[in-house]
Design a protein around this motif. Structure first.
Motif, PDB file in Angstrom:
ATOM      1  N   CYS A  39      -1.359   4.405 -10.910  1.00  0.00           N
ATOM      2  CA  CYS A  39      -1.601   3.616  -9.504  1.00  0.00           C
ATOM      3  C   CYS A  39      -0.367   2.599  -9.412  1.00  0.00           C
ATOM      4  O   CYS A  39      -0.025   1.945 -10.470  1.00  0.00           O
ATOM      5  CB  CYS A  39      -3.101   2.622  -9.408  1.00  0.00           C
ATOM      6  N   THR A  41       0.128   0.103  -8.122  1.00  0.00           N
ATOM      7  CA  THR A  41      -0.016  -1.636  -8.035  1.00  0.00           C
ATOM      8  C   THR A  41      -0.779  -1.963  -9.397  1.00  0.00           C
ATOM      9  O   THR A  41      -0.320  -3.115 -10.056  1.00  0.00           O
ATOM     10  CB  THR A  41      -0.856  -1.913  -6.776  1.00  0.00           C
ATOM     11  N   CYS A  42      -1.927  -1.390  -9.774  1.00  0.00           N
ATOM     12  CA  CYS A  42      -2.321  -2.106 -11.105  1.00  0.00           C
ATOM     13  C   CYS A  42      -1.636  -1.238 -12.315  1.00  0.00           C
ATOM     14  O   CYS A  42      -2.112  -1.828 -13.454  1.00  0.00           O
ATOM     15  CB  CYS A  42      -3.922  -1.869 -11.000  1.00  0.00           C
ATOM     16  N   ARG A  44      -2.332   1.430 -13.804  1.00  0.00           N
ATOM     17  CA  ARG A  44      -3.520   2.311 -14.686  1.00  0.00           C
ATOM     18  C   ARG A  44      -3.089   3.892 -14.204  1.00  0.00           C
ATOM     19  O   ARG A  44      -2.665   4.232 -13.187  1.00  0.00           O
ATOM     20  CB  ARG A  44      -5.095   1.908 -14.088  1.00  0.00           C
ATOM     21  N   CYS A  87      -5.549   3.280  -5.945  1.00  0.00           N
ATOM     22  CA  CYS A  87      -6.910   3.560  -6.759  1.00  0.00           C
ATOM     23  C   CYS A  87      -7.722   2.895  -6.003  1.00  0.00           C
ATOM     24  O   CYS A  87      -7.848   1.953  -5.348  1.00  0.00           O
ATOM     25  CB  CYS A  87      -6.644   3.065  -8.141  1.00  0.00           C
ATOM     26  N   CYS A 103      -7.716  -1.068  -6.105  1.00  0.00           N
ATOM     27  CA  CYS A 103      -6.471  -1.794  -5.694  1.00  0.00           C
ATOM     28  C   CYS A 103      -6.317  -1.365  -3.926  1.00  0.00           C
ATOM     29  O   CYS A 103      -5.938  -2.242  -3.181  1.00  0.00           O
ATOM     30  CB  CYS A 103      -5.025  -1.000  -6.080  1.00  0.00           C
TER      31      CYS A 103
HETATM   32 ZN   LIG Z   1      -4.802   0.362  -8.812  1.00  0.00          ZN
END
Ligand SMILES: [Zn+2]
Length: 252
Positions: A39, A41-42, A44, A87, A103
């Motif tokens: 993902c 942004t995060c 993961r 995600c 996210c």
């Molecule tokens: Zn994410």
């Protein structure tokens, strides 16, 4: 007209899953032996079921576009909004639940309203607020990932934007002042404007990427020019071709 976006949705999501995984595999070759995607942004790495289609410019904003633009088959909703996968898995930070969705929902909760106000022109009647500037930075970051791929995420400048994503109320101290300015105006009413079909455009100036989004523009700091090829499997390469991917994430 209401049915089309839903009919198209699985196709767009599947295509993004394939193209985003192929792009990420340039930096993580073993990725294609798994069923995972990072993902952007995060940070993961998650399975397919944990991703959902994200409209970069929210649908509430593009729904307000002029009727002739909405009815033009060359500028459907997904083209005018831009898309990525984000995600939808609950976000846990240091063992505690930070957000009960992923996210995709975090962006909706914190950024879609200011993005909608900017992307319809309503925001620029006064001075842009700090949350608005942050939302513009996040949208510009996602637009750059959509255009240039995961190298944007894996650069130090990408890590800075990933941290900003989870600080929706305060601009990170590492974001340069020149990137905290937003130039915006009213949205064009010209139905023949090329901006409907290409809502994001990019140009480079010094160490920055100038990101134009419909009716506003901002200057994004970027650690390397993404148009330069990334050197792989070459022992000695000039610095501008190097990319040392940063996979830092604090989320589980
Ligand atoms: Zn994410």
């Amino acid at each position: 007209m209401e049915v089309a976006p839903n009919v198209m949705r699985p196709g767009i999501t599947d295509n993004l899953w394939l193209s985003m995984r192929n792009d990420l595999a340039r930096y993580v070759p073993r990725l294609l032996d798994t069923n995972l995607l990072m993902c952007c942004t995060c940070g993961r790495f998650l399975e397919r079921e944990h991703f959902d289609l994200e409209h970069l410019i929210p649908q509430q904003a593009v729904k307000l576009d002029p009727l002739h633009v909405r009815q033009n088959p060359s500028t459907p909703t997904n083209v005018r909004s831009g898309n990525l996968l984000l995600c939808k898995k609950p976000l846990r930070y240091k063992g505690s639940l930070l957000h009960k969705n992923g996210c995709n929902s975090w962006k909706g909760k914190h950024f879609d309203r200011p993005i909608r106000e900017m992307a319809t022109g309503a925001a620029f009647r006064g001075r842009p607020s700090e949350p608005m500037i942050i939302a513009a930075l996040i949208l510009a970051y996602l637009a750059m990932v959509s255009k240039f791929g995961y190298q944007i995420t894996l650069l130090p400048s990408g890590l800075m934007m990933r941290e900003q994503f989870f600080n929706p109320h305060k601009i990170q101290k590492d974001i340069p002042l020149r990137s905290q300015m937003l130039l915006g105006g009213q949205l064009t009413t010209d139905v023949s404007s090329p901006g409907w079909a290409t809502p994001f455009s990019f140009s480079f100036d010094g160490g920055d990427c100038l990101v134009s989004i419909r009716n506003f523009i901002l200057r994004m700091p970027i650690s390397r020019d993404p148009r330069m090829p990334v050197a792989q499997n070459i022992p000695i390469v000039p610095k501008r071709f190097k990319l040392r991917p940063d996979f830092t994430t604090v989320f589980t």
